[in-house]
Motif scaffolding. Structure first.
Motif, PDB file in Angstrom:
ATOM      1  N   ALA A   5       0.849  -1.179   0.000  1.00  0.00           N
ATOM      2  CA  ALA A   5       0.000   0.000   0.000  1.00  0.00           C
ATOM      3  C   ALA A   5       0.891   1.237   0.000  1.00  0.00           C
ATOM      4  O   ALA A   5       2.032   1.188   0.456  1.00  0.00           O
ATOM      5  N   ALA A   6       0.363   2.349  -0.517  1.00  0.00           N
ATOM      6  CA  ALA A   6       1.149   3.583  -0.594  1.00  0.00           C
ATOM      7  C   ALA A   6       0.447   4.703   0.153  1.00  0.00           C
ATOM      8  O   ALA A   6      -0.778   4.749   0.206  1.00  0.00           O
ATOM      9  N   ILE A   7       1.222   5.583   0.712  1.00  0.00           N
ATOM     10  CA  ILE A   7       0.705   6.780   1.360  1.00  0.00           C
ATOM     11  C   ILE A   7       1.358   7.966   0.671  1.00  0.00           C
ATOM     12  O   ILE A   7       2.590   8.071   0.658  1.00  0.00           O
ATOM     13  N   PRO A   8       0.562   8.842   0.059  1.00  0.00           N
ATOM     14  CA  PRO A   8       1.142   9.951  -0.707  1.00  0.00           C
ATOM     15  C   PRO A   8       1.774  11.005   0.186  1.00  0.00           C
ATOM     16  O   PRO A   8       1.391  11.169   1.343  1.00  0.00           O
ATOM     17  N   ALA A  17      -5.703   5.326  -7.158  1.00  0.00           N
ATOM     18  CA  ALA A  17      -5.387   4.008  -7.694  1.00  0.00           C
ATOM     19  C   ALA A  17      -5.356   3.025  -6.534  1.00  0.00           C
ATOM     20  O   ALA A  17      -5.374   3.414  -5.363  1.00  0.00           O
ATOM     21  N   VAL A  18      -5.285   1.745  -6.851  1.00  0.00           N
ATOM     22  CA  VAL A  18      -5.414   0.707  -5.824  1.00  0.00           C
ATOM     23  C   VAL A  18      -4.370   0.840  -4.709  1.00  0.00           C
ATOM     24  O   VAL A  18      -4.688   0.609  -3.541  1.00  0.00           O
ATOM     25  N   GLU A  19      -3.139   1.234  -5.029  1.00  0.00           N
ATOM     26  CA  GLU A  19      -2.111   1.339  -3.989  1.00  0.00           C
ATOM     27  C   GLU A  19      -2.469   2.401  -2.954  1.00  0.00           C
ATOM     28  O   GLU A  19      -2.304   2.195  -1.756  1.00  0.00           O
ATOM     29  N   PHE A  20      -2.981   3.557  -3.430  1.00  0.00           N
ATOM     30  CA  PHE A  20      -3.370   4.623  -2.509  1.00  0.00           C
ATOM     31  C   PHE A  20      -4.652   4.256  -1.759  1.00  0.00           C
ATOM     32  O   PHE A  20      -4.779   4.529  -0.567  1.00  0.00           O
ATOM     33  N   ALA A  21      -5.618   3.658  -2.466  1.00  0.00           N
ATOM     34  CA  ALA A  21      -6.869   3.268  -1.811  1.00  0.00           C
ATOM     35  C   ALA A  21      -6.586   2.268  -0.687  1.00  0.00           C
ATOM     36  O   ALA A  21      -7.159   2.375   0.402  1.00  0.00           O
TER      37      ALA A  21
END
Length: 77
Positions: A5-8, A17-21
């Motif tokens: 998962a990503a946190i901007p 996108a799925v990584e941010f969601a």
């Protein structure tokens, strides 16, 4: 294949996108997030080929539905 998962940096975008969601919902990876899509989390609002985007507002409603007691949401984590 699962991605982390990503946190901007800065603020959360309105369309994710799925990584941010996945990061926004507190999931560790995209696979865990996608397992819950359609059940606990909403389907993506935009699906164009391989492009899938979730709206922040839709995710907010899934995380903290209106009418539920919001006082203890932080205690979950």
């Amino acid at each position: 294949m699962s991605k982390p998962a990503a946190i901007p940096s800065g603020s959360w975008p309105r369309r994710m996108a799925v990584e941010f969601a996945a990061g926004y919902c507190g999931e560790k990876n995209t696979e865990d997030f996608l397992k819950r899509v359609g059940k606990e989390y909403p389907l993506p609002r935009i699906e164009e080929g391989r492009r899938r985007l979730w709206l922040k507002d839709d995710l907010d409603k899934a995380i903290a539905p209106e009418g539920e007691d919001q006082s203890d949401l932080a205690d979950e984590y």
